[in-house]
Every structure is written in C-alpha cells, then in structure tokens.
Design a protein around this motif. Structure first.
Motif, PDB file in Angstrom:
ATOM      1  N   ASP A  81      -5.136  70.324  41.774  1.00 48.32           N
ATOM      2  CA  ASP A  81      -5.997  71.476  42.603  1.00 48.32           C
ATOM      3  C   ASP A  81      -5.512  71.186  43.994  1.00 48.32           C
ATOM      4  O   ASP A  81      -5.332  70.081  44.291  1.00 48.32           O
ATOM      5  CB  ASP A  81      -7.231  72.058  42.326  1.00 48.32           C
ATOM      6  N   THR A  82      -5.731  72.273  45.014  1.00 47.33           N
ATOM      7  CA  THR A  82      -5.557  72.055  46.572  1.00 47.33           C
ATOM      8  C   THR A  82      -6.943  72.628  47.162  1.00 47.33           C
ATOM      9  O   THR A  82      -7.390  73.691  46.556  1.00 47.33           O
ATOM     10  CB  THR A  82      -4.422  72.817  46.882  1.00 47.33           C
ATOM     11  N   TYR A  83      -7.339  72.017  48.043  1.00 47.86           N
ATOM     12  CA  TYR A  83      -8.437  72.555  48.869  1.00 47.86           C
ATOM     13  C   TYR A  83      -7.865  73.513  49.816  1.00 47.86           C
ATOM     14  O   TYR A  83      -6.884  73.188  50.729  1.00 47.86           O
ATOM     15  CB  TYR A  83      -9.107  71.638  49.745  1.00 47.86           C
ATOM     16  N   ALA A  84      -8.287  74.622  50.155  1.00 47.02           N
ATOM     17  CA  ALA A  84      -7.781  75.607  51.303  1.00 47.02           C
ATOM     18  C   ALA A  84      -8.069  75.267  52.554  1.00 47.02           C
ATOM     19  O   ALA A  84      -9.079  74.563  52.773  1.00 47.02           O
ATOM     20  CB  ALA A  84      -8.304  76.949  51.118  1.00 47.02           C
ATOM     21  N   GLY A  85      -7.170  75.332  53.679  1.00 47.82           N
ATOM     22  CA  GLY A  85      -7.489  74.905  54.940  1.00 47.82           C
ATOM     23  C   GLY A  85      -7.043  73.782  55.359  1.00 47.82           C
ATOM     24  O   GLY A  85      -5.975  73.212  54.616  1.00 47.82           O
TER      25      GLY A  85
END
Ligand SMILES: C[S@@+](CC[C@H](N)C(=O)[O-])C[C@H]1O[C@@H](n2cnc3c(N)ncnc32)[C@H](O)[C@@H]1O
Length: 328
Positions: A81-85
C-alpha cells in the motif's frame, strides 16, 4: 513469439500480447507499487497520477493474464500500500522536477494526507469485478522488517498476497503445516480441533478421556509432555496451511529490486503449478520467480522493462541452471 525459459526486456502488456491463449499454468508477480519507486523507464507502471489510473493499467495487464492462463491456472499477486501525500515515496530529485512538486502532492487527490490509500483492496475488488476468483487474501508477515522512524503510527511489517484463479476448478496441491499443541488446546478443550482430524487424533482423544484426565488444567487443556514417543500428538500431525505466512525478506545487492524471498515463491509454485508446468512473471525484477521455478523443475517466462534488471535476472537464472546441470 516468446520461448519458455527466457526473460525478455519488454513492457508487460506488449509481452503478454505475444503469448498464446490458455498456455500458462501459473502467474506469480509483484507489480510496481503505486507511487513508491521510480524504475527509470517512460513506460513503467506505478507513477500514474491517481490510483484509478494505476488500477486501470493493472487491470488491462491482468485481463491479458487471464487470456493466457490455462483454465485451471492460478495467479498470485504480492502488492503493498501507499500513504497519500508528501512525495508519495518518490525520492529521486530528477523525477520530482520532471513531475513537478505540486503535481506529486496532488496525487494524494481526494485522499487525506497521511491516510493509507488501500491500493491492494482496490485492486482485488477491481479484479473480482473483472471475473477473477479471489481464493485467499494472504498476509506475508515479515519478522525481520527494519525499524521505521515514524512516531505517530505503527511499523508496517506485512504485505498482502492475493491468490486468484481463473475459474472455480483449478490446480491446487494442498500445502500442509505442522499442528501445534495450542491448535488442539482450545478453551473448549480439544473437541473442536479434533473434529476435523484423522485416526491419529482419535487416538489422542481417547488418551485425553482415559489416561490424561488428571493432566488437564481448569479450562480443559491437556498436558502432552512426554507423549511424543508413544502416541500421535499434535506435534506430529499436519493441518491445512493457514493464511499468515511468516517469511523474512532477503537482502538484494541492487537497491531498487524489492526482491521476493525464495520461500514465498516456493510456496506459491508448489501449491499452484504442476511439475513441468510454466510460471510467468510479467514484472520479473531480479528474476526470483524464474530462479525458484527452475529449482522446482518448472519452466518460466519473464518480462522486465528495465534492460539492466532484465540482464541481471537472466544471469541469476543462468547460474541456477548451471548449478542444476552440475548436480544432475
Ligand atoms: C516490485 S518489482 C518486482 C521484483 C521481483 N518480484 C523480484 O523478486 O525481484 C517490479 C518490477 O517491474 C518492472 N516494471 C515496471 N513497469 C513495468 C512494465 N510496464 N512492464 C514490465 N516491467 C515493469 C520494474 O522495473 C521492476 O523491476
């Protein structure tokens, strides 16, 4: 035409289009994660501006995978997954200049900064909608994960693995794992767990009722100490493998690879590809899928967009084939 036992320097979609319908037994792959790494190629996947674009590109690729997979074939996808921002994981200065800082920030789009984007779940749902059968969501637990510098959330020590099939009827060589005493020592006593077991456990059950009643604690758990030699105990019984796989990551000499540990690929191939079958990895990276396929007497086909990686992967597999030929 693509021959088996080759790794071709080509983008995944173009490579897949060269394969025949219903020709591959098993696909094992880890696509570039969204916004996480720059693989330095204009046609690379992963740097799409929004998750929607990213998922739609992957969908296109996995639809081709469906065409070339045999009806009884299996597909295994490892995806993080990836964190937004922030910079969304892009650390390369040139790439940041090329994309423009503000555009990168916007990639968080409608998602609040610092939130997980839930890419693996979005992909899985999109694939089910396209007709794939999702048989398991597996947690790859990494016991040797590096400490992270974050102070406002927990350290992530797992990735998701999706086990898909093309139809309801597919090849599966059931993997087993040893029973542990605790599997039988449930608070309800051993009855629940014993229910599904074979003759061996019935012997144990008998033992529980007759001989060991004195050796139970308050909630009915049994003490099996010293029984291993005379009786079949939970320790020497096997059960269906579960969905949390604890497997350490392996170090890679090349930073960008995000290399698969061999054990994870071994588990997938042994469960999902018949002996002598062909395993495909459309995002081959350092070639782990091909290396393990050869070690387990399967054929492989690989695609990799970065010429340097494709070369390293071919050399790695070449060494394995050479070692095999010496031992045979
Ligand atoms: C997560 S890595 C795979 C690592 C691999 N499982 C291993 O064990 O080394 C993803 C790979 O996909 C490659 N890639 C990116 N876009 C691609 C595309 N469109 N077609 C084929 N390969 C691509 C990258 O260069 C990278 O090597």
């Amino acid at each position: 035409m693509i021959r088996t036992n080759t790794i071709t320097n080509i983008d995944a979609l173009s490579g897949l289009k060269l394969l025949e319908d219903n020709s591959i037994d098993c696909i094992i792959t880890s696509p570039p994660y969204w916004q996480l790494r720059d693989y330095e190629h204009d046609d690379q996947i992963g740097l799409e501006v929004t998750p929607v674009e990213y998922i739609s590109k992957l969908n296109e690729i996995f639809n081709e995978c469906k065409r070339i997979l045999k009806p009884e074939g299996t597909l295994w996808i490892v995806i993080g997954d990836t964190y937004a921002g922030d910079k969304n994981g892009i650390t390369d200065k040139k790439r940041i200049e090329f994309l423009g800082q503000s555009k990168i920030r916007k990639r968080a789009g409608k998602y609040p900064r610092k939130s997980l984007v839930m890419i693996p779940s979005r992909l899985a749902i999109a694939m089910i909608d396209e007709g794939w059968v999702l048989r398991n969501e597996i947690i790859w637990h990494k016991p040797n994960v590096m400490p992270q510098s974050v102070k406002d959330r927990f350290t992530i020590d797992f990735e998701k693995v999706f086990f898909f099939t093309k139809s309801r009827f597919y090849y599966f060589n059931q993997p087993k794992e040893p029973m542990k005493t605790m599997d039988v020592n449930s608070p309800r006593g051993s009855k629940g767990a014993l229910y599904q077991l074979n003759k061996g456990l019935r012997i144990l059950n008998n033992y529980n009722k007759t001989v060991s009643s004195k050796k139970q604690d308050k909630v009915g758990r049994h003490d099996y100490t010293g029984l291993n030699d005379r009786y079949i105990t939970p320790e020497n019984l096997m059960r269906n493998k579960r969905t949390v796989w604890t497997i350490s990551t392996e170090a890679s000499s090349i930073e960008h690879f995000a290399m698969f540990p061999k054990e994870i690929v071994e588990t997938m191939i042994e469960a999902g590809c018949p002996k002598g079958g062909t395993v495909l990895d459309p995002f081959m990276g350092s070639g782990t899928t091909a290396v393990v396929a050869k070690m387990l007497n399967r054929d492989y086909i690989g695609f990799e967009i970065n010429p340097e990686y494709a070369k390293v992967a071919s050399e790695r597999v070449g060494k394995i084939i050479y070692q095999h030929s010496i031992f045979e």
